[in-house]
Scaffold this motif. Structure first.
Motif, mmCIF file in Angstrom:
data_model
loop_
_atom_site.group_PDB
_atom_site.id
_atom_site.type_symbol
_atom_site.label_atom_id
_atom_site.label_comp_id
_atom_site.label_asym_id
_atom_site.label_seq_id
_atom_site.Cartn_x
_atom_site.Cartn_y
_atom_site.Cartn_z
ATOM 1 N N LEU A 49 10.489 -4.115 9.481
ATOM 2 C CA LEU A 49 9.665 -3.443 8.478
ATOM 3 C C LEU A 49 9.045 -2.173 9.047
ATOM 4 O O LEU A 49 8.963 -1.150 8.366
ATOM 5 C CB LEU A 49 8.564 -4.382 7.973
ATOM 6 C CG LEU A 49 9.015 -5.534 7.092
ATOM 7 C CD1 LEU A 49 7.849 -6.493 6.842
ATOM 8 C CD2 LEU A 49 9.584 -5.028 5.776
ATOM 9 N N TRP A 50 8.611 -2.224 10.295
ATOM 10 C CA TRP A 50 8.002 -1.063 10.949
ATOM 11 C C TRP A 50 9.037 0.050 11.097
ATOM 12 O O TRP A 50 8.770 1.210 10.794
ATOM 13 C CB TRP A 50 7.450 -1.475 12.309
ATOM 14 C CG TRP A 50 6.516 -0.469 12.897
ATOM 15 C CD1 TRP A 50 6.859 0.648 13.591
ATOM 16 C CD2 TRP A 50 5.091 -0.466 12.815
ATOM 17 N NE1 TRP A 50 5.736 1.339 13.966
ATOM 18 C CE2 TRP A 50 4.630 0.681 13.509
ATOM 19 C CE3 TRP A 50 4.162 -1.311 12.259
ATOM 20 C CZ2 TRP A 50 3.288 0.983 13.645
ATOM 21 C CZ3 TRP A 50 2.828 -1.009 12.404
ATOM 22 C CH2 TRP A 50 2.400 0.124 13.078
ATOM 23 N N GLU A 51 10.240 -0.315 11.571
ATOM 24 C CA GLU A 51 11.294 0.679 11.777
ATOM 25 C C GLU A 51 11.771 1.294 10.464
ATOM 26 O O GLU A 51 12.143 2.466 10.422
ATOM 27 C CB GLU A 51 12.462 0.055 12.531
ATOM 28 C CG GLU A 51 12.128 -0.245 13.979
ATOM 29 C CD GLU A 51 13.200 -1.046 14.688
ATOM 30 O OE1 GLU A 51 14.300 -1.208 14.126
ATOM 31 O OE2 GLU A 51 12.937 -1.510 15.807
ATOM 32 N N SER A 52 11.741 0.519 9.385
ATOM 33 C CA SER A 52 12.184 1.033 8.091
ATOM 34 C C SER A 52 11.103 1.871 7.399
ATOM 35 O O SER A 52 11.374 2.524 6.400
ATOM 36 C CB SER A 52 12.590 -0.119 7.164
ATOM 37 O OG SER A 52 11.444 -0.842 6.742
ATOM 38 N N GLY A 53 9.867 1.809 7.916
ATOM 39 C CA GLY A 53 8.775 2.562 7.316
ATOM 40 C C GLY A 53 8.044 1.817 6.212
ATOM 41 O O GLY A 53 7.118 2.350 5.615
ATOM 42 N N GLU A 57 1.031 1.991 10.568
ATOM 43 C CA GLU A 57 -0.361 1.923 11.034
ATOM 44 C C GLU A 57 -1.347 2.006 9.859
ATOM 45 O O GLU A 57 -2.339 1.286 9.812
ATOM 46 C CB GLU A 57 -0.620 3.068 12.017
ATOM 47 C CG GLU A 57 -1.960 3.020 12.695
ATOM 48 C CD GLU A 57 -1.978 2.072 13.875
ATOM 49 O OE1 GLU A 57 -3.076 1.568 14.182
ATOM 50 O OE2 GLU A 57 -0.925 1.841 14.470
ATOM 51 N N LYS A 58 -1.055 2.871 8.896
ATOM 52 C CA LYS A 58 -1.939 3.036 7.732
ATOM 53 C C LYS A 58 -2.029 1.733 6.942
ATOM 54 O O LYS A 58 -3.123 1.281 6.592
ATOM 55 C CB LYS A 58 -1.415 4.162 6.842
ATOM 56 C CG LYS A 58 -2.244 4.378 5.608
ATOM 57 C CD LYS A 58 -1.640 5.442 4.726
ATOM 58 C CE LYS A 58 -2.409 5.545 3.424
ATOM 59 N NZ LYS A 58 -1.704 6.306 2.414
ATOM 60 N N ARG A 59 -0.883 1.102 6.673
ATOM 61 C CA ARG A 59 -0.864 -0.144 5.903
ATOM 62 C C ARG A 59 -1.554 -1.265 6.682
ATOM 63 O O ARG A 59 -2.259 -2.095 6.103
ATOM 64 C CB ARG A 59 0.575 -0.535 5.579
ATOM 65 C CG ARG A 59 0.692 -1.781 4.745
ATOM 66 C CD ARG A 59 0.188 -1.565 3.343
ATOM 67 N NE ARG A 59 0.424 -2.765 2.564
ATOM 68 C CZ ARG A 59 -0.455 -3.289 1.733
ATOM 69 N NH1 ARG A 59 -1.600 -2.682 1.517
ATOM 70 N NH2 ARG A 59 -0.185 -4.379 1.080
ATOM 71 N N MET A 60 -1.370 -1.268 8.000
ATOM 72 C CA MET A 60 -2.008 -2.275 8.826
ATOM 73 C C MET A 60 -3.530 -2.149 8.743
ATOM 74 O O MET A 60 -4.239 -3.151 8.630
ATOM 75 C CB MET A 60 -1.540 -2.145 10.282
ATOM 76 C CG MET A 60 -1.967 -3.279 11.164
ATOM 77 S SD MET A 60 -1.134 -3.355 12.757
ATOM 78 C CE MET A 60 -1.431 -1.738 13.431
ATOM 79 N N LYS A 61 -4.046 -0.930 8.757
ATOM 80 C CA LYS A 61 -5.492 -0.725 8.648
ATOM 81 C C LYS A 61 -6.001 -1.127 7.268
ATOM 82 O O LYS A 61 -7.109 -1.647 7.140
ATOM 83 C CB LYS A 61 -5.832 0.732 8.940
ATOM 84 C CG LYS A 61 -5.731 1.064 10.408
ATOM 85 C CD LYS A 61 -6.072 2.514 10.687
ATOM 86 C CE LYS A 61 -5.933 2.801 12.173
ATOM 87 N NZ LYS A 61 -6.180 4.205 12.499
ATOM 88 N N GLU A 62 -5.186 -0.892 6.229
ATOM 89 C CA GLU A 62 -5.582 -1.295 4.878
ATOM 90 C C GLU A 62 -5.729 -2.815 4.773
ATOM 91 O O GLU A 62 -6.593 -3.320 4.064
ATOM 92 C CB GLU A 62 -4.539 -0.822 3.862
ATOM 93 C CG GLU A 62 -4.506 0.669 3.631
ATOM 94 C CD GLU A 62 -3.323 1.091 2.764
ATOM 95 O OE1 GLU A 62 -2.532 0.222 2.342
ATOM 96 O OE2 GLU A 62 -3.195 2.296 2.518
ATOM 97 N N LEU A 63 -4.858 -3.538 5.461
ATOM 98 C CA LEU A 63 -4.863 -4.997 5.367
ATOM 99 C C LEU A 63 -5.876 -5.662 6.290
ATOM 100 O O LEU A 63 -6.201 -6.832 6.102
ATOM 101 C CB LEU A 63 -3.461 -5.537 5.685
ATOM 102 C CG LEU A 63 -2.392 -5.208 4.667
ATOM 103 C CD1 LEU A 63 -1.035 -5.660 5.168
ATOM 104 C CD2 LEU A 63 -2.705 -5.847 3.327
ATOM 105 N N ARG A 64 -6.364 -4.932 7.272
ATOM 106 C CA ARG A 64 -7.304 -5.507 8.234
ATOM 107 C C ARG A 64 -8.544 -6.031 7.503
ATOM 108 O O ARG A 64 -9.153 -5.357 6.697
ATOM 109 C CB ARG A 64 -7.708 -4.454 9.260
ATOM 110 C CG ARG A 64 -8.519 -5.033 10.399
ATOM 111 C CD ARG A 64 -8.718 -4.041 11.506
ATOM 112 N NE ARG A 64 -7.437 -3.861 12.193
ATOM 113 C CZ ARG A 64 -7.000 -2.701 12.670
ATOM 114 N NH1 ARG A 64 -7.714 -1.615 12.534
ATOM 115 N NH2 ARG A 64 -5.838 -2.624 13.281
#
Length: 74
Positions: A49-53, A57-64
């Protein structure tokens, strides 16, 4: 009554489990191996998922700090 058909993977696990002789063996060996197996699958999927975009990092911060549990009303 309907016969149950097991997949080759299930038969393999049954054969492996037949060698476990104690609860300690179950806890130390089988549970640890299954946890490691599923953790690796999750890591591989997240890497893809990370490699495909699709995840970054932005989505990870949103979910934190998010909580996705079902709210139960009493």
């Amino acid at each position: 009554m309907e016969a149950i058909t097991f997949s080759p993977a299930q038969v393999h696990v049954f054969n492996l489990v037949s060698h476990i002789k104690s609860d300690l063996g179950l806890d130390d060996k089988l549970k640890a191996q299954l946890a490691a197996f599923y953790a690796k699958q999750i890591d591989d999927e997240m890497d893809a998922l990370w490699e495909s975009g699709q995840f970054d990092e932005k989505r990870m911060k949103e979910l934190r700090g998010s909580h996705f549990r079902t709210p139960y009303n009493k």
